[in-house]
Design an enzyme around this catalytic site. Structure first.
Site, PDB file in Angstrom:
ATOM      1  N   GLY A 106      -4.220  65.710 112.512  1.00 45.36           N
ATOM      2  CA  GLY A 106      -3.861  63.922 112.852  1.00 45.36           C
ATOM      3  C   GLY A 106      -3.198  63.180 111.840  1.00 45.36           C
TER       4      GLY A 106
ATOM      5  N   MET B 241      -4.378  60.904 109.797  1.00 42.34           N
ATOM      6  CA  MET B 241      -5.486  60.741 108.891  1.00 42.34           C
ATOM      7  C   MET B 241      -6.438  62.045 108.214  1.00 42.34           C
ATOM      8  SD  MET B 241      -6.071  57.877 107.365  1.00 42.34           S
ATOM      9  CE  MET B 241      -8.090  58.868 106.092  1.00 42.34           C
TER      10      MET B 241
ATOM     11  N   GLY C 274     -14.825  57.721 109.749  1.00 35.89           N
ATOM     12  CA  GLY C 274     -14.429  56.395 109.434  1.00 35.89           C
ATOM     13  C   GLY C 274     -13.919  55.639 110.132  1.00 35.89           C
TER      14      GLY C 274
ATOM     15  N   THR D 235     -13.136  53.179 114.169  1.00 35.89           N
ATOM     16  CA  THR D 235     -13.544  52.322 113.668  1.00 35.89           C
ATOM     17  C   THR D 235     -13.346  51.974 115.976  1.00 35.89           C
ATOM     18  OG1 THR D 235     -11.288  51.732 114.130  1.00 35.89           O
ATOM     19  CG2 THR D 235     -12.434  51.026 111.804  1.00 35.89           C
TER      20      THR D 235
ATOM     21  N   SER E 247     -18.460  53.165 107.784  1.00 35.46           N
ATOM     22  CA  SER E 247     -17.507  51.859 107.101  1.00 35.46           C
ATOM     23  C   SER E 247     -16.630  51.773 107.615  1.00 35.46           C
ATOM     24  CB  SER E 247     -17.124  52.602 105.572  1.00 35.46           C
ATOM     25  OG  SER E 247     -16.763  51.187 105.068  1.00 35.46           O
ATOM     26  N   PRO E 248     -16.454  50.559 108.010  1.00 39.26           N
ATOM     27  CA  PRO E 248     -14.951  50.543 108.819  1.00 39.26           C
ATOM     28  C   PRO E 248     -13.583  50.469 107.663  1.00 39.26           C
ATOM     29  CG  PRO E 248     -15.552  47.965 107.795  1.00 39.26           C
ATOM     30  CD  PRO E 248     -17.046  49.387 107.975  1.00 39.26           C
TER      31      PRO E 248
ATOM     32  N   MET F 207     -12.396  52.672 104.381  1.00 41.79           N
ATOM     33  CA  MET F 207     -13.220  53.495 103.078  1.00 41.79           C
ATOM     34  C   MET F 207     -12.357  53.293 101.840  1.00 41.79           C
ATOM     35  SD  MET F 207     -15.498  56.361 104.214  1.00 41.79           S
ATOM     36  CE  MET F 207     -15.915  56.428 105.838  1.00 41.79           C
TER      37      MET F 207
ATOM     38  N   HIS G 178      -1.369  45.398 112.255  1.00 43.52           N
ATOM     39  CA  HIS G 178      -1.570  47.176 111.987  1.00 43.52           C
ATOM     40  C   HIS G 178      -0.558  48.059 112.666  1.00 43.52           C
ATOM     41  CE1 HIS G 178      -5.507  46.702 110.404  1.00 43.52           C
ATOM     42  NE2 HIS G 178      -5.365  47.913 109.889  1.00 43.52           N
TER      43      HIS G 178
ATOM     44  N   LYS H 213      -1.999  51.835 117.071  1.00 39.67           N
ATOM     45  CA  LYS H 213      -3.093  51.235 116.700  1.00 39.67           C
ATOM     46  C   LYS H 213      -4.086  51.047 117.830  1.00 39.67           C
ATOM     47  CE  LYS H 213      -7.202  49.236 113.723  1.00 39.67           C
ATOM     48  NZ  LYS H 213      -7.793  49.812 113.796  1.00 39.67           N
TER      49      LYS H 213
END
EC number: 1.17.1.8
Length: 270
Positions: A11, A13, A98, A100, A122-123, A125, A155, A159
């Protein structure tokens, strides 16, 4: 050498993370995982990330990929992240999450897995965003109840969750610093005739469009002045860089849920 498994490796990310992990001294990509049926299955993770071959083929079996691994970096979805946390707990492998959009129930399941292995959840990084969390905390403490707090985030149009986890966390940080319960203080995207703004409220507004990587602004609106704290992400690379930093930090830590404030040594700012 810390051996890292990357989930969602094909993907947007995932490919960034593969590139950053292979470029980080002390880290090595030992496994790459994608969903069953992905066209990336069997392909080299390094090639998919736009670099030289790594000799690591993408697979759809996380349990097999975990063999010999030290830590997993997971940027998938909150549903998948829960399953991955459970698999890591069973295998004794640390996990950096990472993703959300977590519901309270999903967070509870991650916390249950973290009773067996260390987990960074964490929402956001990004190192810069985590510094912004601390700036917002300090601003809220100093400015106090005389300033109205509002948050706006934007965003890209793809998203899926809204508001962003980062925006929610910014609201929580401000509320906690002001001595307010986040569940009562946070208000999302107002509409209609609502009357005067309650002084205890913290508003969060969401925008979606184009290819915006991410932008968050916290407004402290007072009488005669306004303070704005803004973070703009222009590339996903900073998220991957923060995740790699967390992956280097986490192995060997006691079981439990950590966040980027722990990774960056920012806890003294609380």
């Amino acid at each position: 050498m810390t051996k890292v498994v990357v989930t969602g490796a094909a993907g947007r990310m995932g490919t960034q993370i593969v590139r950053l992990v292979r470029a980080t001294p002390g880290l090595a990509v030992s496994g790459a995982v994608e969903r069953a049926g992905s066209p990336a299955i069997g392909k080299d993770a390094g090639t998919l990330a736009g670099g030289e071959p790594l000799g690591v083929a993408v697979m759809d079996d996380l349990a097999r990929a975990l063999a010999g691994a030290d830590v997993v970096i997971d940027f998938t979805s909150h549903e998948a992240s829960v399953r991955h946390a459970q698999a890591c707990a069973a295998a004794g492998v640390a996990l950096v999450i990472g993703s959300t959009g977590f519901t309270p129930d999903a967070k509870a399941k991650v916390a249950e897995a973290a009773r067996k292995v260390p987990v960074v959840l964490s929402p956001n990084m990004s190192v810069g965003v985590n510094v912004v969390f601390e700036l917002v905390r300090q601003a809220a403490r100093v400015l106090g109840d005389g300033y109205d707090v509002e948050i706006v985030e934007i965003h890209h149009k793809h998203k899926r969750d809204a508001p962003s986890g980062t925006a929610v966390r910014l609201g929580e940080v401000a509320a906690e610093a002001l001595g307010r319960a986040p569940a009562d203080a946070l208000a999302y995207t107002r509409h209609g005739i609502l009357g005067e703004r309650p002084p205890w409220q913290i508003g969060i507004q969401t925008l979606r469009g184009g290819d915006v990587v991410g932008e968050h602004t916290v407004f402290f609106c007072g009488e005669g002045e306004r303070v704005e704290i803004t973070h703009r992400a222009t590339s996903r690379e900073q998220f991957a860089r923060g995740a790699a930093r967390a992956a280097a930090w986490l192995p060997g830590k006691p079981p439990g849920v950590y966040d980027m404030a722990d990774v960056l040594g920012l806890r003294g700012g609380k």
